[in-house]
Design a protein around this motif. Structure first.
Motif, PDB file in Angstrom:
ATOM      1  N   ILE A  89       0.831  -1.206   0.000  1.00 36.83           N
ATOM      2  CA  ILE A  89       0.000   0.000   0.000  1.00 36.83           C
ATOM      3  C   ILE A  89       0.867   1.258   0.000  1.00 36.83           C
ATOM      4  N   PHE A  90       1.962   1.250   0.756  1.00 38.11           N
ATOM      5  CA  PHE A  90       2.872   2.396   0.730  1.00 38.11           C
ATOM      6  C   PHE A  90       3.420   2.621  -0.676  1.00 38.11           C
ATOM      7  N   THR A  91       3.763   1.533  -1.373  1.00 38.56           N
ATOM      8  CA  THR A  91       4.246   1.653  -2.746  1.00 38.56           C
ATOM      9  C   THR A  91       3.165   2.225  -3.653  1.00 38.56           C
ATOM     10  N   LEU A  92       1.935   1.750  -3.490  1.00 41.59           N
ATOM     11  CA  LEU A  92       0.820   2.258  -4.281  1.00 41.59           C
ATOM     12  C   LEU A  92       0.588   3.743  -4.024  1.00 41.59           C
ATOM     13  N   LEU A  93       0.671   4.162  -2.769  1.00 40.98           N
ATOM     14  CA  LEU A  93       0.446   5.563  -2.439  1.00 40.98           C
ATOM     15  C   LEU A  93       1.533   6.470  -3.010  1.00 40.98           C
ATOM     16  N   PRO A  98      -1.486  11.105  -2.928  1.00 37.96           N
ATOM     17  CA  PRO A  98      -2.643  11.881  -2.475  1.00 37.96           C
ATOM     18  C   PRO A  98      -2.254  13.080  -1.626  1.00 37.96           C
ATOM     19  N   LYS A  99      -3.084  14.103  -1.663  1.00 35.20           N
ATOM     20  CA  LYS A  99      -2.939  15.219  -0.738  1.00 35.20           C
ATOM     21  C   LYS A  99      -3.684  14.909   0.544  1.00 35.20           C
ATOM     22  N   VAL A 120       1.646   5.596  10.172  1.00 38.99           N
ATOM     23  CA  VAL A 120       1.772   6.983   9.726  1.00 38.99           C
ATOM     24  C   VAL A 120       1.510   7.945  10.872  1.00 38.99           C
ATOM     25  N   ARG A 121       0.737   7.516  11.861  1.00 40.67           N
ATOM     26  CA  ARG A 121       0.524   8.363  13.039  1.00 40.67           C
ATOM     27  C   ARG A 121       1.824   8.557  13.797  1.00 40.67           C
ATOM     28  N   LYS A 122       2.641   7.504  13.843  1.00 40.85           N
ATOM     29  CA  LYS A 122       3.882   7.570  14.617  1.00 40.85           C
ATOM     30  C   LYS A 122       5.072   8.055  13.796  1.00 40.85           C
ATOM     31  N   THR A 141       4.352  12.703   8.762  1.00 44.26           N
ATOM     32  CA  THR A 141       4.513  12.798   7.316  1.00 44.26           C
ATOM     33  C   THR A 141       3.190  13.217   6.710  1.00 44.26           C
ATOM     34  N   GLY A 142       3.172  13.430   5.396  1.00 42.10           N
ATOM     35  CA  GLY A 142       1.959  13.803   4.704  1.00 42.10           C
ATOM     36  C   GLY A 142       1.027  12.642   4.444  1.00 42.10           C
ATOM     37  N   LEU A 143       1.295  11.478   5.027  1.00 44.54           N
ATOM     38  CA  LEU A 143       0.507  10.283   4.759  1.00 44.54           C
ATOM     39  C   LEU A 143      -0.590  10.041   5.785  1.00 44.54           C
ATOM     40  N   ALA A 144      -0.759  10.939   6.721  1.00 48.75           N
ATOM     41  CA  ALA A 144      -1.741  10.713   7.778  1.00 48.75           C
ATOM     42  C   ALA A 144      -3.145  10.559   7.200  1.00 48.75           C
ATOM     43  N   LEU A 145      -3.923   9.670   7.806  1.00 44.32           N
ATOM     44  CA  LEU A 145      -5.294   9.452   7.369  1.00 44.32           C
ATOM     45  C   LEU A 145      -6.200  10.591   7.813  1.00 44.32           C
TER      46      LEU A 145
END
Length: 309
Positions: A89-93, A98-99, A120-122, A141-145
């Motif tokens: 999933i990280f590779t896909l993202l 996404p913003k 991603v929270r940590k 990081t910018g990956l937070a949900l």
């Protein structure tokens, strides 16, 4: 009727490179992404109805997790486990970029979502880069949900449900006709809830393929090997401890969907989830076991209202 675009991304495991397929809906330039991740023996096409309903607001991404659907099968079946799925999933993202990111995860897809959200929270850029923390550097990081939907799954999974699923997941299915496959699903997948004939057809078509003059399962039956390793109390306790740590660290709004008759997510477990993470809320879906299909309009609207509120 709107149809998805099929794309692929190359992912890496300790056994080499594999391709993960993903189905994309909506404007490909929309940087507001909704990730929809399916259950153990399902595919990204499970979310067709949901994706159509959400594609005006989101670029909707529905992966076929490796070993399923249009994705490659792994050379080493021991890698069919959540850590590999999260890595993919990280590779896909990285491809989708996404913003903002929202997530719907059904069963296994919810487990992947919990682990991803906990990571991603940590995540902290100073730790990643091994440099001293700067007070002006963002803590995440910018990956937070942005928002997370857990469809009939939580950190605690009932052992009897694991054994029930393990009893069939390693068995390859074959049918002489599509009609026979649909009839089988109506009986053996009845826990997914009341569906009309058209919905049962789509539900069936998403997980079988026509090959060698028969209709057969779309997934690598070897996924059962790692799944069965969880069929004991010690392994399940270790997995639950890790999942609880991930779940309690999630700092975005969480919607827990529970099938009224679910044997995988108990009411007691939901009560504990609501207590352990104050960002969570629950909606129970009537006349459904494990797991709600998210195909009926009422279920779609419940999720839509949560995501867009």
């Amino acid at each position: 009727m709107q149809s998805p675009r099929l794309n692929y991304v190359n992912c890496v495991s300790t056994a080499g490179v594999h391709r993960m397929a993903y189905w994309e809906w909506g404007d490909p330039n929309n940087d507001r992404v909704l990730m929809c991740v399916h259950g153990l023996t399902r595919t990204g096409r499970d979310f067709d109805d949901m994706a159509r309903a959400m594609s005006g607001e989101y670029r909707v991404i529905c992966p076929d997790i490796v070993g399923r659907g249009a994705s490659d099968f792994l050379f080493n079946p021991s890698l069919y486990a959540v850590p590999q799925y999260v890595s993919d999933i990280f590779t896909l993202l990285a491809r989708v970029n996404p913003k903002t990111l929202d997530w719907i995860g059904t069963s296994m897809g919810g487990l992947i979502g919990m682990v991803f959200a906990g990571l991603v929270r940590k995540a902290d850029l100073s730790i990643v880069n091994q440099v001293p923390r700067d007070e002006n550097m963002p803590a995440k990081t910018g990956l937070a949900l942005n928002r997370l939907v857990l469809n009939d799954v939580g950190p605690k999974i009932e052992l009897e449900a694991i054994r029930r699923i393990g009893a069939y997941v390693g068995n390859a299915l074959e049918f002489d006709s599509l009609e026979s496959a649909v009839a089988y699903m109506k009986v053996n997948a009845a826990s997914f809830g009341p569906l009309n004939d058209s919905q049962w057809l789509e539900f069936t078509k998403s997980v079988i393929k026509f090959k060698d003059n028969v209709w057969k399962s779309h997934y690598d039956v070897r996924i059962a090997q790692t799944f069965k390793e969880q069929e004991n109390e010690e392994a399940l306790a270790a997995a639950e401890a890790y999942l609880w740590r991930s779940y309690t660290s999630i700092d975005c709004p969480i919607l827990i969907l529970r099938g009224e008759n679910s044997d995988l997510l108990s009411r007691e477990s939901v009560a504990q989830m609501l207590e352990q993470n104050k960002n969570s809320q629950m909606v129970e879906i009537p006349e459904v076991g494990h797991a709600p299909t998210l195909m009926p309009n009422e279920q779609i609207q419940t999720v839509r209202e949560f995501l867009l509120s």
